[in-house]
Enzyme design. Structure first.
Site, PDB file in Angstrom:
ATOM      1  N   HIS A 159       0.825  -1.208   0.000  1.00 25.27           N
ATOM      2  CA  HIS A 159       0.000   0.000   0.000  1.00 25.27           C
ATOM      3  C   HIS A 159       0.858   1.257   0.000  1.00 25.27           C
ATOM      4  O   HIS A 159       0.651   2.174  -0.800  1.00 25.27           O
ATOM      5  CB  HIS A 159      -0.916  -0.006   1.226  1.00 25.27           C
ATOM      6  CG  HIS A 159      -1.752   1.219   1.371  1.00 25.27           C
ATOM      7  ND1 HIS A 159      -1.354   2.302   2.125  1.00 25.27           N
ATOM      8  CD2 HIS A 159      -2.951   1.546   0.844  1.00 25.27           C
ATOM      9  CE1 HIS A 159      -2.267   3.244   2.054  1.00 25.27           C
ATOM     10  NE2 HIS A 159      -3.256   2.801   1.291  1.00 25.27           N
ATOM     11  N   CYS A 190      -4.363  32.694  -4.585  1.00 20.51           N
ATOM     12  CA  CYS A 190      -2.944  32.559  -4.228  1.00 20.51           C
ATOM     13  C   CYS A 190      -2.717  31.607  -3.055  1.00 20.51           C
ATOM     14  O   CYS A 190      -1.599  31.456  -2.585  1.00 20.51           O
ATOM     15  CB  CYS A 190      -2.322  33.918  -3.922  1.00 20.51           C
ATOM     16  SG  CYS A 190      -3.032  34.756  -2.493  1.00 20.51           S
TER      17      CYS A 190
END
Length: 846
Positions: free
Chosen positions: A425, A801
């Site tokens: 995983h 931003c």
């Protein structure tokens, strides 16, 4: 008859087969049949049919076996929608029994026939009867009665004879593979790979090409490019007298494909077959419009194409493959752009350890995901998220990861596990995220309860200690190792140029330092969308002047202290202007609360008192007075600029003087000045008046005229709601989605990691709103702010931003709102450029 049945269908040119109903392998085999390649007879079972078999319904064995001769051996392979989702292993030689053994002996020899039978018994025992594979460990494979020994071992363990009827064997294999796919473990594994929990599985039943016998017989795989680099190269192996993918085990019997000075090759043993294979692979590339790995078998020198799968590839190879296919006219440039997952670019962009640096290696493991990163050790996903919220790099250390750790892996700089292999995983998720990862580091002791790891030499590393994870070489290093930046090759540059041609939204970078700006420019950012000026004040030599300003009681004293900071700020900003070479630079005025610049411990307070020539008690009282219950919602940003106006006046002067310095050396510059934390129009009016006054003074002093653009950082809900009041005084809005998310949710970025995972797991939030922009809540404020701002000022420039600016999902929302650009951290700029291009291309296709 099978061809008319979409559930059990013979693969022919026009059979009703689709990826979404029968899986990728079945569809690929149909495409190979359409190319008239020598594919053995194959039956495809649909997702629905396999699901019914898993639920206990009997498979229609008569229908499945109808196209095959009575003595034909068979193999069964999985066919999931996406081959990367995996599936149960293939089962070969179905139909082997005593009668088949006698028939095969004259054809392939007694020993080879016995091996085929034994191989099937082992596979059937493991995959169908679910017996322990070690029941055969003590048996002699070279014994004359080896088959009898294996049959006896099976019967003893299973307490029933080994099935001898081909149909019965096939039913067992189909049922076993169907149920394995729908089991809990398989579901979790494929979900970790990005598959839906209810993803379907198809199965293909194919005539078995033995790969053993007289003449040149064997099996192998071939591909025309390197999986690591994507460069043209014949890759693969071949093994005589073998089946399936035995050649990939690279034992002593496996040989190279083309002539190689290191050893024998298929080209030496069967040159005509080798040339024919290359032709087949080239045809697959041009007609399937993809680099394919061809699985083949030889039977007496005759080629059989058993399967074609998409070549496994690194992100670097994926880019070169896509670009090469486009340059060769196989696919269009826009399709090449669409083929690269934007986040996969992270693998190309990650740094590596400097090869010249000394390595203090404290552990080794499997090199699971390339790249290298340093950080402080954390032992849980929650700690990783909290660390990321504080802006601290961390290494997530676990015994082994599971789906609950994915958010922690998103937040971490690297991952290190005690257990696992290349398909574990942690490895799979790490590669998907471009996260440097070392797994299976069993040379180290992981004492997670005590939150420490112990190196083989006895050194102990606790939570908070800094280590370096080298996912390229599978090494763990002590401390913060020197790094070198990633090298972006010509294929990457070509792909990104095509992306730039397609996208319709700008991409800037958040950059505070010259190094940040150079990285942004290297990644072709179109400017700086956020320069946080306060970061320039935290260095030791500047901190003293900053503290003097904070402790000053009178404006003239504050101005005197700020005068020491002016040249430092001016020179730093001028350097950014020079690096960006005329591209826009948006400078945000001072934002954090003043207490961040002051010490909190007694030793620090004593040093401050000494540097300011004040009594310790006076300094302590002043620091305590500046403290706030909730400083992130206190006197910071524009509130500080209004109450202590000398700070913004100094910064404005520094920006204007820096602009004139840089402009004298290159392209003209029109700086963008951004006011943080605005919530009312009067705040903008007051600050704008002072900045205009500074601009007028600098024009007079320097004898030069210049302009500038003023904007606000929309990061409070009120600023978004009252945007029509604020916009007339601004040239641009830049949405600071980090703080806007925090204020909209009433959710601290520093503390959210403690409960975010259970919130997402229980469906309170669909996703962590700091990772993926919340369209319904925060997005609604962006929508209102954009619409109301432009209703008052149509030419208003809009952008985001916050770090959401680098998220492909968030960029999609920004485009929908008509924003001009997004701004993100420098290393996310290529991701944003590619994501923006793909969104624009998708719009054309709708």
């Amino acid at each position: 008859m099978q061809q008319a049945d979409p559930e059990i269908t013979l693969i022919t040119d026009n059979a009703p087969i689709g990826i979404a109903t029968h899986g990728g392998r079945a569809k690929c085999l149909q495409r190979l049949v359409r190319l008239s390649l020598p594919v053995p007879t194959t039956i495809a079972l649909s997702f629905d049919e396999v699901h019914r078999i898993a639920a206990g319904e009997n498979a229609d064995i008569v229908r499945i076996l109808a196209p095959f001769d009575d003595d034909q051996l068979l193999c069964v392979r999985p066919s999931s929608e996406d081959p990367d989702w995996g599936g149960p292993g293939a089962v070969l030689n179905i139909g082997m029994n005593g009668a088949q053994l006698e028939k095969l002996i004259p054809r392939v020899g007694a020993k080879a026939a016995a091996r085929l039978y034994v191989k099937f018994i082992q596979s059937y025992s493991t995959h169908v009867a679910r017996l322990d594979p070690d029941i055969f460990d003590d048996l002699d494979l070279d014994a004359n009665d080896v088959v009898a020994q294996f049959l006896e071992a099976y019967e003893d363990e299973a307490e029933e004879p080994f099935p001898q009827v081909r149909g019965e064997q096939l039913i067992g294999v189909l049922r076993s593979m169907a149920r394995a796919w729908e089991g809990t473990t398989a579901r979790l594994l494929r979900m970790a790979k990005g598959a839906p929990a209810e993803a379907g599985l198809g199965l293909v039943v194919q005539s078995m090409v033995l790969g053993v016998g007289r003449g040149e017989c064997g099996s192998g795989v071939l591909q025309l490019v390197s999986s690591e680099t994507g460069m043209p190269q014949i890759i693969g192996r071949y093994q005589s007298q073998s089946q399936g993918r035995d050649a990939l085990l690279i034992g002593p019997e496996a040989v190279f494909l083309e002539k190689d000075e290191r050893g024998p090759s298929l080209e030496d043993q069967a040159p005509e077959a080798f040339e024919q294979l290359k032709v087949h692979a080239g045809l697959m590339r041009s007609k399937l419009r993809e680099e394919m790995q061809c699985e083949f078998s030889l039977d007496g020198g005759t080629i059989h194409i058993l399967d074609g799968v998409r070549v496994q590839r690194t992100a670097r190879a994926a880019v070169r493959i896509a670009v090469s296919l486009a340059l060769d006219g196989v696919i269009a440039q826009e399709e090449a752009v669409m083929r690269i997952e934007p986040r996969a670019l992270n693998e190309l962009l990650h740094r590596q350890i400097d090869p010249q640096a000394e390595r203090d290696i404290v552990g080794t493991g499997v090199a699971a995901s390339p790249g290298a990163a340093c950080g402080r050790i954390v032992f849980s996903a929650a700690e990783a998220q909290a660390s990321a919220a504080r802006g601290e790099a961390c290494v997530l250390v676990r015994r082994e990861t599971n789906p609950e750790d994915i958010r922690g892996m998103h937040a971490a700089s690297a991952a290190l596990t005690e257990r696992g292999g290349i398909t574990s995983h942690a490895a799979v998720i790490g590669r998907g995220l471009g996260l440097p990862c070392v797994v299976g580091a069993s040379t180290m002791q992981f004492q997670t309860r005590n939150k420490r790891i112990v190196a083989p030499d006895g050194r102990v590393f606790k939570a908070g200690d800094i280590i370096t994870v080298d996912g390229t070489n599978g090494q763990v290093l002590a401390g913060d190792a020197p790094m070198v930046e990633a090298v972006l090759d010509d294929a990457f540059q070509t792909l990104m140029s095509w992306a730039d041609d397609a996208r319709d939204i700008g991409v800037r970078a958040n950059a505070d330092t010259p190094d940040d700006a150079r990285t942004a420019l290297n990644f072709q950012a179109q400017g700086i969308g956020l320069c946080r000026t306060e970061h320039m004040f935290f260095e030791a030599d500047r901190l003293i002047a900053m503290r003097e300003m904070i402790f000053a009681d009178q404006p003239e004293d504050r101005s005197a202290a700020l005068a020491q900071l002016l040249p430092i700020q001016r020179d730093s900003i001028a350097e950014l202007f020079r690096i960006m070479q005329g591209r826009p630079v948006c400078v945000r005025l001072f934002d954090p609360p003043l207490h961040e610049f002051l010490p909190t411990d007694r030793a620090g307070l004593r040093d401050l008192a000494e540097s300011l020539n004040l009594q310790l008690s006076d300094v302590t009282h002043r620091v305590e007075a500046l403290g706030e219950y909730n400083p992130m919602l206190g006197m910071r940003g524009v509130r500080l600029g209004i109450t202590v106006p000398e700070i913004y006046e100094m910064q404005a002067r520094a920006i204007f003087e820096a602009m004139l310095l840089a402009a004298a050396e290159g392209a003209p510059i029109e700086p963008e000045i951004m006011i943080p934390l605005v919530s009312a129009k009067r705040e903008v009016e007051l600050v704008k008046t002072r900045i205009d006054a500074v601009a007028a003074a600098v024009r007079t002093e320097k004898g030069q005229d210049f302009g500038y653009r003023l904007g606000v950082m929309v990061e409070t809900p009120r600023a978004a709601l009252r945007a029509e009041d604020i916009a007339p005084h601004c040239d641009f809005f830049s949405f600071g989605t980090n703080d806007l998310t925090q204020m909209t949710y009433g959710l601290s970025r520093d503390d959210a990691g403690r409960f975010m995972s259970p919130y997402v797991q229980q469906g309170v939030f669909p996703e962590d709103p700091f990772h993926t922009l919340d369209r319904e809540g925060v997005g609604e404020l962006l929508k209102l702010g954009s619409e109301r701002g432009r209703s008052a000022r149509p030419e208003l420039v809009l952008s985001v931003c916050g770090e959401h600016g680098g998220s492909p999902e968030s960029i999609a929302f920004c485009r929908e709102l008509g924003m001009n650009y997004v701004s993100c951290s420098p290393f996310r700029v290529p991701v944003a450029r590619l994501a923006a291009a793909q969104l624009a291309i998708q719009d054309k296709l709708i």
